[in-house]
Design an enzyme around this catalytic site. Structure first.
Site, PDB file in Angstrom:
ATOM      1  N   GLU A 125      13.126  -3.738   4.838  1.00 13.34           N
ATOM      2  CA  GLU A 125      12.404  -4.897   4.634  1.00 13.34           C
ATOM      3  C   GLU A 125      11.464  -5.025   3.533  1.00 13.34           C
ATOM      4  OE1 GLU A 125      10.312  -5.481   8.717  1.00 13.34           O
ATOM      5  OE2 GLU A 125       8.873  -6.491   7.641  1.00 13.34           O
ATOM      6  N   GLU A 129       2.659 -11.365   3.209  1.00  9.37           N
ATOM      7  CA  GLU A 129       1.870 -11.750   4.432  1.00  9.37           C
ATOM      8  C   GLU A 129       0.647 -12.269   4.035  1.00  9.37           C
ATOM      9  OE1 GLU A 129       3.793  -8.889   7.837  1.00  9.37           O
ATOM     10  OE2 GLU A 129       2.599  -8.033   6.257  1.00  9.37           O
ATOM     11  N   TRP A 214       3.302 -16.964  12.593  1.00  6.99           N
ATOM     12  CA  TRP A 214       3.158 -16.358  13.806  1.00  6.99           C
ATOM     13  C   TRP A 214       1.711 -16.161  14.327  1.00  6.99           C
ATOM     14  CZ3 TRP A 214       2.491 -10.749  14.589  1.00  6.99           C
ATOM     15  CH2 TRP A 214       2.587 -10.109  13.543  1.00  6.99           C
TER      16      TRP A 214
END
Ligand code: NAG
Ligand code: NAG
Ligand code: NAG
Ligand code: NAG
Length: 277
Positions: A125, A129, A214
């Protein structure tokens, strides 16, 4: 902040969609080629893909999880308006090394995390962010096989301008040798293969591209440490919280039809690029 799997945005989205929908959860943890022999090959992008997210969702290209993304003249709107909304797009294509350029504005709000991620089925990954209450920084991060690099992992990058107020160009350049993160024209970080624990924690398997926002600060769904990292508890009444993606450009550095794991090593050498007939 010490990198840990818990802090990885997309893993948590996985948990959230798992709670909301067992069907979607299966796609998430579907088949780890390091654990199973018979995982399917993955469709290759094999070329360039560019979109301004106007019009409607191209469902040949994208899987939309949780809450739908809406489209207008500004681009793709990823909006949290209610509890546990978590609009996320996951590409149906995979890239095997490549370049991802995203022009976007992150969402504001404590407990709200915007993310651009590439992720493989072996849980390699690479991330960008943004924590909605931090109007000065963006974080870069990476994980190899679901495991953060303890000596490195997440890094904060101070921005010249507020990433929630203006559109900026965030580029990831991922090759066998190195990962580079660029903010606009400036390279802000490089991680080499060797730096990632001699390659053991270096992301190197075919990956999807994921865009999403999110509610990491939802107290009913997240651990305390995650909520703290996300800037505190989300206040849904102060929303809606909106991330806007104006443009996305993806280049797959490999060309072919499919990517196939030849063994369980999880190394790039074990990937076979299946060509078109
Ligand atoms: C794809 O994008 C890359 C860089 O982003 C560019 O160098 C290349 O020319 C593009 N290829 C095509 C076929 O458009
Ligand atoms: C997209 O979602 C569908 C249905 O949830 C699933 O069957 C499929 O495997 C997903 N595709 C990818 C590439 O994740
Ligand atoms: C990305 O990496 C490739 C290969 O090392 C290089 O040619 C290119 O200049 C790099 N930077 C960008 C922004 O694409
Ligand atoms: C976005 O940033 C990358 C990396 O600096 C650069 O190569 C690319 O040209 C930029 N895109 C635009 C439209 O300026």
């Amino acid at each position: 902040m010490t990198a840990s799997r818990r802090m990885s945005a997309l893993w948590l989205i996985g948990v959230i969609s798992c709670l909301l929908s067992p069907v979607l959860a299966q796609t998430f943890t579907s088949c780890n080629p390091m654990k199973k022999d018979d995982c399917p090959s993955h469709p290759a992008l094999g070329t360039n893909y560019t979109t301004d997210f106007s019009g409607s969702l191209n469902d040949v290209i994208w899987n939309s999880t949780s809450t739908p993304v809406s489209f207008d003249e500004k681009g793709g709107n990823f909006v949290i308006a209610q509890k546990l909304e978590s609009p996320t797009l996951i590409s149906k294509f995979y890239i095997f090394f490549g370049r991802i350029e995203v022009h976007m504005k992150a969402a504001t709000g404590k407990g709200v995390v915007s993310a651009i991620t590439i992720q493989s089925e072996t849980l390699d990954e690479i991330d960008w962010e943004w924590i909605g209450s931090d109007t000065e920084n963006v974080q870069s991060n990476y994980f190899g096989k679901g495991d953060g690099n303890p000596s490195d992992g997440g890094v904060f990058h101070k921005m010249d301008e507020n990433p929630m107020e203006d559109i900026h160009n965030y580029t990831l350049n991922w090759t066998k040798e190195k990962i580079e993160w660029y903010i606009d024209t400036k390279k802000v970080r490089t991680v080499s293969y060797d730096q990632a624990d001699g390659g053991k924690k270096y992301p190197q398997t075919p990956s999807t591209v994921r865009l999403g926002v999110w509610p990491a600060g939802d107290k009913d769904e997240n651990e305390k440490g995650t909520i703290e990292w996300a800037g505190g508890e989300i206040d849904y009444h102060k929303g809606p919280y909106r991330m806007i993606v104006e443009e996305l450009k993806v280049t797959d550095f490999s060309s072919g039809k499919e990517y196939k794991y030849k063994d369980k090593s999880g190394s790039w050498e074990s990937i076979e690029v299946i060509k078109y007939d």
